[in-house]
Design a protein around this motif. Structure first.
Motif, PDB file in Angstrom:
ATOM      1  N   LEU A  60       0.816  -1.214   0.000  1.00  0.00           N
ATOM      2  CA  LEU A  60       0.000   0.000   0.000  1.00  0.00           C
ATOM      3  C   LEU A  60       0.854   1.271   0.000  1.00  0.00           C
ATOM      4  N   GLU A  61       2.141   1.106   0.283  1.00  0.00           N
ATOM      5  CA  GLU A  61       3.069   2.244   0.316  1.00  0.00           C
ATOM      6  C   GLU A  61       3.382   2.751  -1.101  1.00  0.00           C
ATOM      7  N   TYR A  62       3.255   1.836  -2.080  1.00  0.00           N
ATOM      8  CA  TYR A  62       3.739   2.145  -3.427  1.00  0.00           C
ATOM      9  C   TYR A  62       2.608   2.587  -4.350  1.00  0.00           C
ATOM     10  N   THR A  63       2.033   3.740  -3.993  1.00  0.00           N
ATOM     11  CA  THR A  63       0.953   4.328  -4.788  1.00  0.00           C
ATOM     12  C   THR A  63       1.548   4.947  -6.053  1.00  0.00           C
ATOM     13  N   LYS A  64       0.673   5.208  -7.011  1.00  0.00           N
ATOM     14  CA  LYS A  64       1.100   5.770  -8.293  1.00  0.00           C
ATOM     15  C   LYS A  64       1.854   7.090  -8.113  1.00  0.00           C
ATOM     16  N   ASP A  65       1.335   7.964  -7.256  1.00  0.00           N
ATOM     17  CA  ASP A  65       1.992   9.273  -7.108  1.00  0.00           C
ATOM     18  C   ASP A  65       3.344   9.179  -6.409  1.00  0.00           C
ATOM     19  N   PHE A  66       3.597   8.077  -5.722  1.00  0.00           N
ATOM     20  CA  PHE A  66       4.890   7.901  -5.059  1.00  0.00           C
ATOM     21  C   PHE A  66       5.903   7.170  -5.949  1.00  0.00           C
ATOM     22  N   ILE A  67       5.464   6.098  -6.621  1.00  0.00           N
ATOM     23  CA  ILE A  67       6.423   5.181  -7.247  1.00  0.00           C
ATOM     24  C   ILE A  67       6.565   5.345  -8.762  1.00  0.00           C
ATOM     25  N   GLU A  68       5.653   6.063  -9.395  1.00  0.00           N
ATOM     26  CA  GLU A  68       5.676   6.143 -10.863  1.00  0.00           C
ATOM     27  C   GLU A  68       7.023   6.646 -11.376  1.00  0.00           C
ATOM     28  N   ASP A  69       7.576   5.904 -12.356  1.00  0.00           N
ATOM     29  CA  ASP A  69       8.859   6.242 -13.018  1.00  0.00           C
ATOM     30  C   ASP A  69      10.069   6.169 -12.085  1.00  0.00           C
ATOM     31  N   LYS A  70       9.900   5.563 -10.916  1.00  0.00           N
ATOM     32  CA  LYS A  70      11.053   5.434  -9.999  1.00  0.00           C
ATOM     33  C   LYS A  70      11.561   3.988  -9.998  1.00  0.00           C
ATOM     34  N   ILE A  71      12.774   3.829  -9.497  1.00  0.00           N
ATOM     35  CA  ILE A  71      13.394   2.501  -9.386  1.00  0.00           C
ATOM     36  C   ILE A  71      13.305   2.064  -7.928  1.00  0.00           C
ATOM     37  N   LEU A  72      12.791   0.870  -7.698  1.00  0.00           N
ATOM     38  CA  LEU A  72      12.676   0.325  -6.343  1.00  0.00           C
ATOM     39  C   LEU A  72      13.741  -0.751  -6.156  1.00  0.00           C
ATOM     40  N   VAL A  73      14.542  -0.612  -5.104  1.00  0.00           N
ATOM     41  CA  VAL A  73      15.541  -1.636  -4.768  1.00  0.00           C
ATOM     42  C   VAL A  73      15.033  -2.326  -3.501  1.00  0.00           C
ATOM     43  N   LEU A  74      14.636  -3.583  -3.645  1.00  0.00           N
ATOM     44  CA  LEU A  74      13.853  -4.256  -2.595  1.00  0.00           C
ATOM     45  C   LEU A  74      14.590  -5.455  -2.007  1.00  0.00           C
ATOM     46  N   THR A  75      14.615  -5.524  -0.685  1.00  0.00           N
ATOM     47  CA  THR A  75      15.159  -6.702  -0.016  1.00  0.00           C
ATOM     48  C   THR A  75      14.201  -7.144   1.084  1.00  0.00           C
ATOM     49  N   THR A  76      13.896  -8.449   1.107  1.00  0.00           N
ATOM     50  CA  THR A  76      12.949  -8.956   2.113  1.00  0.00           C
ATOM     51  C   THR A  76      13.493 -10.234   2.751  1.00  0.00           C
ATOM     52  N   THR A  77      12.889 -10.626   3.851  1.00  0.00           N
ATOM     53  CA  THR A  77      13.384 -11.776   4.619  1.00  0.00           C
ATOM     54  C   THR A  77      13.362 -13.063   3.792  1.00  0.00           C
ATOM     55  N   ASN A  78      12.305 -13.262   3.003  1.00  0.00           N
ATOM     56  CA  ASN A  78      12.127 -14.556   2.341  1.00  0.00           C
ATOM     57  C   ASN A  78      12.087 -14.483   0.813  1.00  0.00           C
ATOM     58  N   GLY A  79      11.271 -13.572   0.271  1.00  0.00           N
ATOM     59  CA  GLY A  79      11.000 -13.582  -1.165  1.00  0.00           C
ATOM     60  C   GLY A  79      12.183 -13.263  -2.048  1.00  0.00           C
ATOM     61  N   THR A  80      12.898 -12.167  -1.744  1.00  0.00           N
ATOM     62  CA  THR A  80      14.017 -11.788  -2.616  1.00  0.00           C
ATOM     63  C   THR A  80      15.162 -12.804  -2.472  1.00  0.00           C
ATOM     64  N   ARG A  81      15.282 -13.383  -1.291  1.00  0.00           N
ATOM     65  CA  ARG A  81      16.294 -14.427  -1.077  1.00  0.00           C
ATOM     66  C   ARG A  81      16.001 -15.650  -1.958  1.00  0.00           C
ATOM     67  N   LEU A  82      14.724 -16.045  -2.011  1.00  0.00           N
ATOM     68  CA  LEU A  82      14.333 -17.197  -2.825  1.00  0.00           C
ATOM     69  C   LEU A  82      14.601 -16.939  -4.311  1.00  0.00           C
ATOM     70  N   LEU A  83      14.333 -15.723  -4.757  1.00  0.00           N
ATOM     71  CA  LEU A  83      14.592 -15.388  -6.152  1.00  0.00           C
ATOM     72  C   LEU A  83      16.076 -15.587  -6.478  1.00  0.00           C
ATOM     73  N   HIS A  84      16.938 -15.144  -5.576  1.00  0.00           N
ATOM     74  CA  HIS A  84      18.377 -15.312  -5.811  1.00  0.00           C
ATOM     75  C   HIS A  84      18.789 -16.784  -5.765  1.00  0.00           C
ATOM     76  N   MET A  85      18.140 -17.576  -4.916  1.00  0.00           N
ATOM     77  CA  MET A  85      18.416 -19.019  -4.896  1.00  0.00           C
ATOM     78  C   MET A  85      18.059 -19.662  -6.235  1.00  0.00           C
ATOM     79  N   ALA A  86      16.916 -19.271  -6.799  1.00  0.00           N
ATOM     80  CA  ALA A  86      16.487 -19.817  -8.094  1.00  0.00           C
ATOM     81  C   ALA A  86      17.514 -19.484  -9.169  1.00  0.00           C
TER      82      ALA A  86
END
Length: 241
Positions: free
Chosen positions: A88-114
């Motif tokens: 809910l933090e990433y509304t259109k007026d906040f995130i549009e045309d920006k780059i998000l660098v995201l790190t999370t406990t489980n999901g981003t780690r799993l992506l790197h494992m794959a």
């Protein structure tokens, strides 16, 4: 009759090594909340998302690319990051045309494992982008692994529920002889009419709602197709597919 591709469900990152990810579509699933946040940010116009597996790396890369360093550890904003892991933090007026660098406990780690295991076709999935994921899987006509992020290598139900939702929609296109897939679809079909109510029993629900009050996040994360984009991993970025 041509042979159908095969679909498997990996219930935890600790089990991913048991599956061959080459020439396979790997769907990274972290419903509460990484893959829901990824869908939300891309749907609302983020230029792209760089998923990283460590907080210092997120800080360093975001400084290099002029992006937003975001994510969490154990459900809360990690030190050094400017924004959290709430879809809910990433509304259109906040995130549009920006780059998000995201790190999370489980999901981003799993992506790197794959990636380390040799996956070359990775998408991220959550209830908010269920239809896009299902459409992609049926079009690719490749083997599929639904990879659940779980919680610190432990099984969790919300990721398995989403795997079940995918299976429920695409099963006629695949050969599925996999007990974890059978279980996932069963849990989903039993509870699909009242997912938010059922979710109140879940460990991660208690962690996010009782400790941090993220009830609105949970509702978003369990709502089908509210951010229906296909986050596709290409050149170290998640882009709108």
């Amino acid at each position: 009759m041509s042979q159908k591709p095969i679909l498997y469900t990996s219930l935890s990152p600790a089990l991913l090594h048991l599956y061959d990810v080459k020439d396979t579509v790997v769907v990274v699933i972290d419903v509460f909340r990484a893959t829901s946040t990824i869908a939300s940010a891309l749907y609302n116009g983020a230029k792209y998302i760089i998923p990283v597996d460590a907080v210092p790396k997120a800080v360093e890369i975001s400084a290099e690319v002029g992006g937003i360093a975001a994510g969490e550890r154990d459900g809360k904003l990690a030190d050094g990051l400017s924004h959290g892991n709430s879809p809910l933090e990433y509304t259109k007026d906040f995130i549009e045309d920006k780059i998000l660098v995201l790190t999370t406990t489980n999901g981003t780690r799993l992506l790197h494992m794959a990636l380390v295991n040799g996956a070359d076709d990775i998408v991220t999935g959550s209830f908010p982008n269920l239809t896009s994921v299902c459409n992609y899987l049926t079009k690719q006509n490749k083997n599929v692994i639904l990879a659940c992020a779980g919680w610190k290598d432990r099984f969790n139900i919300e990721d398995t529920l989403f795997a079940g939702a995918v299976i429920h929609r695409v099963k006629e296109h695949f050969t599925i002889h996999c007990d974890s897939s059978f279980m996932a679809e069963n849990i989903y079909t039993q509870h699909k009419e009242n997912l938010p109510q059922f979710a109140e029993n879940l460990t991660h629900y208690h962690r996010l709602v009782n400790r941090f009050g993220y009830i609105d996040d949970i509702e978003f994360c369990l709502t089908e197709d509210v951010a229906d984009v296909l986050p596709l991993y290409k050149d170290e970025k998640l882009v709108k597919g």
